[in-house]
Structures are given as C-alpha cells and as structure tokens.
Design a protein around this motif. Structure first.
Motif, PDB file in Angstrom:
ATOM      1  N   LEU A 127      39.821 -61.722 -55.769  1.00 13.80           N
ATOM      2  CA  LEU A 127      41.068 -62.297 -55.481  1.00 13.80           C
ATOM      3  C   LEU A 127      41.848 -62.745 -56.335  1.00 13.80           C
ATOM      4  O   LEU A 127      41.314 -63.700 -57.338  1.00 13.80           O
ATOM      5  CB  LEU A 127      40.806 -63.355 -54.300  1.00 13.80           C
ATOM      6  CG  LEU A 127      40.058 -62.647 -53.132  1.00 13.80           C
ATOM      7  CD1 LEU A 127      39.808 -63.974 -52.005  1.00 13.80           C
ATOM      8  CD2 LEU A 127      40.554 -61.501 -52.394  1.00 13.80           C
ATOM      9  N   PHE A 128      43.186 -62.493 -56.621  1.00  8.14           N
ATOM     10  CA  PHE A 128      44.122 -62.987 -57.288  1.00  8.14           C
ATOM     11  C   PHE A 128      44.282 -64.600 -56.825  1.00  8.14           C
ATOM     12  O   PHE A 128      44.667 -65.532 -57.650  1.00  8.14           O
ATOM     13  CB  PHE A 128      45.351 -62.415 -57.407  1.00  8.14           C
ATOM     14  CG  PHE A 128      45.557 -61.512 -58.795  1.00  8.14           C
ATOM     15  CD1 PHE A 128      45.017 -60.086 -58.449  1.00  8.14           C
ATOM     16  CD2 PHE A 128      45.966 -61.998 -59.826  1.00  8.14           C
ATOM     17  CE1 PHE A 128      45.230 -59.264 -59.730  1.00  8.14           C
ATOM     18  CE2 PHE A 128      46.071 -61.192 -60.927  1.00  8.14           C
ATOM     19  CZ  PHE A 128      45.708 -59.970 -61.005  1.00  8.14           C
ATOM     20  N   ASP A 129      44.434 -64.753 -55.640  1.00  9.71           N
ATOM     21  CA  ASP A 129      44.681 -66.115 -54.913  1.00  9.71           C
ATOM     22  C   ASP A 129      43.698 -66.429 -54.024  1.00  9.71           C
ATOM     23  O   ASP A 129      44.019 -66.363 -52.694  1.00  9.71           O
ATOM     24  CB  ASP A 129      46.308 -66.164 -54.303  1.00  9.71           C
ATOM     25  CG  ASP A 129      46.582 -67.499 -54.003  1.00  9.71           C
ATOM     26  OD1 ASP A 129      45.922 -68.312 -54.053  1.00  9.71           O
ATOM     27  OD2 ASP A 129      47.819 -67.346 -53.509  1.00  9.71           O
ATOM     28  N   PRO A 130      42.615 -67.029 -54.375  1.00  8.20           N
ATOM     29  CA  PRO A 130      41.471 -67.538 -53.351  1.00  8.20           C
ATOM     30  C   PRO A 130      42.176 -68.506 -52.443  1.00  8.20           C
ATOM     31  O   PRO A 130      41.677 -68.688 -51.389  1.00  8.20           O
ATOM     32  CB  PRO A 130      40.261 -67.960 -54.318  1.00  8.20           C
ATOM     33  CG  PRO A 130      40.555 -67.459 -55.669  1.00  8.20           C
ATOM     34  CD  PRO A 130      42.123 -67.460 -55.709  1.00  8.20           C
ATOM     35  N   GLY A 131      42.778 -69.393 -52.852  1.00  9.20           N
ATOM     36  CA  GLY A 131      43.474 -70.609 -51.931  1.00  9.20           C
ATOM     37  C   GLY A 131      44.396 -69.843 -50.774  1.00  9.20           C
ATOM     38  O   GLY A 131      44.254 -70.518 -49.924  1.00  9.20           O
ATOM     39  N   ALA A 132      44.932 -68.886 -51.138  1.00  7.24           N
ATOM     40  CA  ALA A 132      45.607 -68.220 -49.962  1.00  7.24           C
ATOM     41  C   ALA A 132      44.685 -67.604 -48.935  1.00  7.24           C
ATOM     42  O   ALA A 132      44.816 -67.480 -47.865  1.00  7.24           O
ATOM     43  CB  ALA A 132      46.471 -67.055 -50.544  1.00  7.24           C
TER      44      ALA A 132
END
Length: 227
Positions: free
Chosen positions: A116-121
């Motif tokens: 993932l580029f954005d694990p937070g998302a």
C-alpha cells in the motif's frame, strides 16, 4: 527501503498472477499453513470476519467464519475466490478506500500493508467496519528479512509480488494509532518458513514460546483495538 508499485500496476500484476496464485501458494505451502495457524490462534471459528486483500479466498475459508467477506483490488482474484468458496462473499475493492456499511467481529489484513502507498488510508477504511469489540489482526513481514525474501523472489523460490515497503512494528502501530486504533498485542512468529524435518518445528515452536525471539521472527502479528 523499496516503495510499493503504483496502484494500477499492482492491480494489473495481481490480475496477471491470479491464475497461478494457488500454485505459488502450494509451492510455499508450509509458510502459508503457518500463517493460517497464526490467524486461527487469534480468530475463533464461527465469527464474522472481513479479510482485506483476500487473494483467492483460501485463508478466509480456513477460519470457518459464520459470515466471511473478502475484498481485493484484483478482479480476477475475486472471481476465482467466489468460484472456489460460494458460501463466502467476495468484492472488488480498494483497500485504501472502501466502505462496506457493515461491521465485523474480526478483520484480518494478512501480508497486505507492504503493498500500500497509504496504509493510514487503509486503517481509516477498516475503522469504519469496526465496533468497539472488533479485533483487527495485521500480519506483515519483519523488514529484517527483506534481503532474504528479495533473493528468494529473484531465484523463483517465492511468489513474484513486485516491490514492497516492509514496515517495522513501531511504524505500523503509529500509523494505526493515527487512524483510531491502539495496539493490544504484538507477536513474533516463524523463524524458518520452509519445512525442514525436526528443525522447522523446533524453531517455529520456539518463536511462539519465547517472546525474546520476536525481533528475529519473519512474521509480525499485531492485534489492534479501535479506540
């Protein structure tokens, strides 16, 4: 540290891999059996379970859920999973941006965050599927093992998964914390992912029994609770 592939490239990669996905998993069957065992330790049968990054659905099926839902970016993976396990539900969805309008007892995220580029998302999307008593299980590779796994992939001993960004436990916990989770437990598992008579059972048993070995283990298993 490598960056993950762009999302559309990841989708295309796993669509192309889907037909051989189960064959690759059989080739590394000992590791995937250990991964399923880790998840079964943490997820009792007969519960409602969401799997983020479900592939062809085998792990979700092994958990024997009362209600099982799997999501994956790859449409081809989802088609294969739905054909294999018609008693479960599978949906094409982006892990970083989904809303199922449903909550679950357990949510598993096995070996997905590194893509993932954005694990937070992803964690923010997962948070919408949680009740106060939901448990989120994240498994991921210890970055210490990255050189070994890259070599195994180049030698054709491991499924070709493209570039990864393997994150340490502390960073994952911080990202999850910003999305509204706290870490309830963290386990280290698997010191030898290939089956070697006597040796594998001894080392992997030691990994489960002795917490001081956690920094050396291949697999990080995090249990998160919504705040």
């Amino acid at each position: 540290m490598s960056a993950p592939m762009p999302k559309e490239e990841t989708r295309q990669h796993f669509d192309a891999l889907a037909g051989d996905y189960d064959r690759w998993k059989e080739k590394s069957g000992y590791y995937y059996a250990l991964l399923a065992e880790i998840c079964r330790e943490l997820v009792p049968p007969g519960r409602s379970v969401l799997e983020v990054g479900c592939g062809t659905g085998t792990l979700l099926s092994r958990l024997s859920p009362r209600r099982g839902v799997g999501i994956d970016l790859s449409r081809r993976m989802v088609e294969i999973a739905a054909a294999k396990f018609p008693e479960l539900s599978f949906l094409v969805a982006d892990a970083e941006n989904f809303d199922l309008d449903e909550t679950f007892d357990y949510i598993i995220i096995p070996d997905v965050v590194e893509h993932l580029f954005d694990p937070g998302a992803m964690f923010r999307s997962v948070r919408k599927c949680c009740r106060p008593d939901t448990r989120v299980i994240v498994t991921c590779v210890n970055p210490l093992w990255a050189p070994v796994l890259h070599l195994a992939e180049r030698l054709g001993m491991k499924m070709p998964e493209g570039e990864h960004r393997w994150l340490p436990e502390s960073e994952l916990a911080a990202i999850a914390g910003e999305a509204g989770f706290r870490m309830d437990a963290a386990h280290g598992r698997i010191l030898l992912p290939k089956k070697v008579p006597l040796l594998s059972a001894t080392l992997n048993g030691a990994a489960a029994a002795f917490p001081f070995l956690k920094p050396l283990c291949l697999t990080q298993a995090l249990v998160l609770i919504p705040r």
